[in-house]
Design a protein around this motif. Structure first.
Motif, PDB file in Angstrom:
ATOM      1  N   LEU A 121       1.080  -1.025   0.050  1.00  0.00           N
ATOM      2  CA  LEU A 121      -0.179  -0.021  -0.113  1.00  0.00           C
ATOM      3  C   LEU A 121       0.821   1.246  -0.022  1.00  0.00           C
ATOM      4  CD1 LEU A 121      -2.821   1.301   0.321  1.00  0.00           C
ATOM      5  CD2 LEU A 121      -2.369   1.167   2.669  1.00  0.00           C
ATOM      6  N   LEU A 122       1.780   1.348   0.981  1.00  0.00           N
ATOM      7  CA  LEU A 122       2.801   2.379   0.800  1.00  0.00           C
ATOM      8  C   LEU A 122       3.764   2.376  -0.427  1.00  0.00           C
ATOM      9  CD1 LEU A 122       3.853   2.143   4.613  1.00  0.00           C
ATOM     10  CD2 LEU A 122       2.284   3.716   3.688  1.00  0.00           C
ATOM     11  N   ILE A 140       4.491  14.853  -7.761  1.00  0.00           N
ATOM     12  CA  ILE A 140       5.418  15.427  -7.160  1.00  0.00           C
ATOM     13  C   ILE A 140       6.328  16.209  -8.273  1.00  0.00           C
ATOM     14  CG2 ILE A 140       7.616  15.058  -5.823  1.00  0.00           C
ATOM     15  CD1 ILE A 140       6.737  12.803  -4.572  1.00  0.00           C
ATOM     16  N   TYR A 141       6.713  15.653  -9.299  1.00  0.00           N
ATOM     17  CA  TYR A 141       7.508  16.533 -10.248  1.00  0.00           C
ATOM     18  C   TYR A 141       6.391  17.366 -10.987  1.00  0.00           C
ATOM     19  CZ  TYR A 141      11.239  13.182 -10.943  1.00  0.00           C
ATOM     20  OH  TYR A 141      12.608  12.444 -10.886  1.00  0.00           O
ATOM     21  N   ALA A 201       4.278  20.786  -0.949  1.00  0.00           N
ATOM     22  CA  ALA A 201       3.724  20.348  -2.329  1.00  0.00           C
ATOM     23  C   ALA A 201       3.696  18.608  -2.397  1.00  0.00           C
ATOM     24  CB  ALA A 201       4.139  20.842  -3.519  1.00  0.00           C
ATOM     25  N   VAL A 202       4.892  18.242  -1.856  1.00  0.00           N
ATOM     26  CA  VAL A 202       5.280  16.850  -1.987  1.00  0.00           C
ATOM     27  C   VAL A 202       4.242  16.158  -0.913  1.00  0.00           C
ATOM     28  CG1 VAL A 202       6.949  15.095  -1.125  1.00  0.00           C
ATOM     29  CG2 VAL A 202       7.664  17.321  -2.531  1.00  0.00           C
ATOM     30  N   LEU A 262       1.672  13.105  -2.207  1.00  0.00           N
ATOM     31  CA  LEU A 262       2.023  11.817  -1.363  1.00  0.00           C
ATOM     32  C   LEU A 262       0.391  11.595  -0.913  1.00  0.00           C
ATOM     33  CD1 LEU A 262       5.079  12.020   0.564  1.00  0.00           C
ATOM     34  CD2 LEU A 262       4.605  10.497  -1.336  1.00  0.00           C
ATOM     35  N   LEU A 263      -0.315  12.452  -0.267  1.00  0.00           N
ATOM     36  CA  LEU A 263      -1.872  12.259   0.089  1.00  0.00           C
ATOM     37  C   LEU A 263      -2.505  11.744  -1.293  1.00  0.00           C
ATOM     38  CD1 LEU A 263      -3.833  12.340   2.225  1.00  0.00           C
ATOM     39  CD2 LEU A 263      -4.126  14.624   1.585  1.00  0.00           C
TER      40      LEU A 263
END
Length: 430
Positions: free
Chosen positions: A133-134, A145-146, A370-371, A375-376
């Motif tokens: 999952l992670l 992210i990019y 932002a990262v 990720l969320l």
């Protein structure tokens, strides 16, 4: 001698004094924690039996057995902690005192834990795969992210980058074509960066040079790239399969670090695209706030006239930053082809550019923020797939909608008080 200076100071009858002035009550954290606590309580009512959390693949050093939990008891504990956090948050808000740092994060983590436990509760054959999952969440967040980092650089320098979607898509297209021609995924990465940079050249040309409205230009560029890549796919790539082969980036396992429980498979058994992402995040966070380039970039986005006064070439700075940031987004587009081991297809980016834009806004135009938001979104997307695999009672389509719902809320401004760079979207004369 005049006594005017010794006269008592008069005030208007209804004029507020310092003692009567109160700051506005901030309700975002109390409302958020209360809603999460309420949802956790609802899960506690429906949780029955036991839940199994699996940790397969966490490390190669030893086997970690499944964690078997009493579902209702676990969710009730999460609920009580979240309820106490919500009460404390309301108390702090009523007293106009600052909230406890990290409390909102802890409440969110406990809600997610309760949700995972509830998902597999009472199912003897169902196991929640925590490691996969992670890992999947990190993988799906790569283009976000990019893209969000690209948006941060562009908008910090004064250019609104709505064209992230097009930059991701053209990066995926050119990355696949170059990798197919050279049969080398690493050369394909250069092609992906070039694809994003080409879209950045058009963005800079119309916004910086021709001073066109930034929003309109971004939308038009997205449509242009979508139409161009769809046309090339239908007319060229389909008739010449050698131009659209599956060329994938291999995983580069870092010895010892890859075996660290949980962290190893998550961070140190990835492709070079992920390792470059680490460098981009850390490097940009440091460069933007601790270097001369970062100071000049922020000056161009906040007060370009002041920057020009001290000798900074504002428009030149915007040109170089937009092109470099667009190349960064192009690398994110390489995930859809080279990173995911897929051939190019129409509209592969699937709205990820707009989610990246929302991540940038939620992150308050800060790389690390932002990262975290990206990720969320990646976690929410992967959770929908995992839920479907374990047979969740909640339709997986609801969870797949979550990133887009959060995107709409972010764009609408319901993420707290955020302030964009003051000169964002404003042209500066040559």
């Amino acid at each position: 001698m005049s006594q005017a200076t010794n006269a008592p100071q008069m005030s208007l009858p209804n004029e507020p004094t310092v003692a009567t002035i109160k700051t506005k009550m901030k309700l975002r954290d109390p409302i958020t924690t209360s809603v999460l606590a309420l949802l956790t309580g609802l899960l506690a009512l429906r949780a029955e039996g036991v839940s199994r959390l699996a940790f397969e693949g966490a490390t190669s050093w030893f086997n970690i057995p499944d964690l078997v939990l009493n579902a209702r008891l676990t969710v009730i504990v999460c609920f009580l902690i979240n309820l106490a956090a919500a009460a404390y948050s309301w108390k702090q808000a009523a007293a106009r005192k600052p909230q406890l740092k990290g409390s909102l994060f802890v409440v969110g983590v406990l809600f997610v834990l309760a949700f995972l436990v509830w998902t597999v509760a009472g199912k003897p054959d169902a196991r929640m795969p925590i490691v996969s999952l992670l890992v999947g969440a990190l993988t799906l967040s790569i283009p976000l992210i990019y893209g969000s980092l690209s948006g941060v650089v562009c908008e910090r320098t004064g250019v609104i980058n709505i064209a992230i979607e097009g930059q991701l898509l053209f990066g995926a297209f050119l990355g696949a074509v170059v990798a197919s021609l050279t049969n080398n995924a690493y050369v394909g990465l250069l092609g992906a960066a070039l694809g994003g940079a080409l879209v950045g050249v058009l963005l800079a040309l119309f916004t910086v040079k021709l001073r066109t409205d930034h929003i309109i230009v971004g939308v038009v560029l997205n449509m242009l790239v979508l139409g161009l890549t769809s046309f090339m796919y239908s007319t060229v790539l389909k008739s010449s399969p050698t131009l659209n082969q599956v060329v994938s980036l291999p995983k580069l396992r870092i010895p010892f670090l890859a075996d660290i429980p949980f962290l190893g498979p998550l961070f140190f058994n990835q492709s070079i695209l992920v390792y470059l992402m680490y460098v981009a995040v850390i490097g940009l966070q440091w460069a933007l706030f601790h270097t001369k380039w970062g100071l000049r970039t922020r000056a161009c986005g906040e007060h370009p006239k002041a920057a020009d006064t001290v000798g900074i070439k504002v428009n030149r700075m915007r040109w170089t930053n937009v092109i470099a940031a667009s190349a960064l987004a192009g690398l994110g587009g390489a995930f859809f082809t080279l990173g995911a081991s897929l051939a190019f297809s129409k509209n592969m980016s699937s709205g990820n550019g707009f989610i990246a834009l929302a991540a940038m806004i939620i992150g308050r135009w800060n790389p690390k923020g932002a990262v975290a938001a990206a990720l969320l979104f990646g976690f929410a997307t992967n959770l929908g797939s995992v839920m479907q695999a374990v047979g969740s009672p909640l339709p997986a389509e609801y969870m797949l909608m979550l990133p887009y719902v959060v995107t709409v809320l972010a764009v609408a401004g319901f993420v707290g008080a955020v302030r964009a760079p003051a000169a964002e979207g404003k042209a500066y004369p040559e």
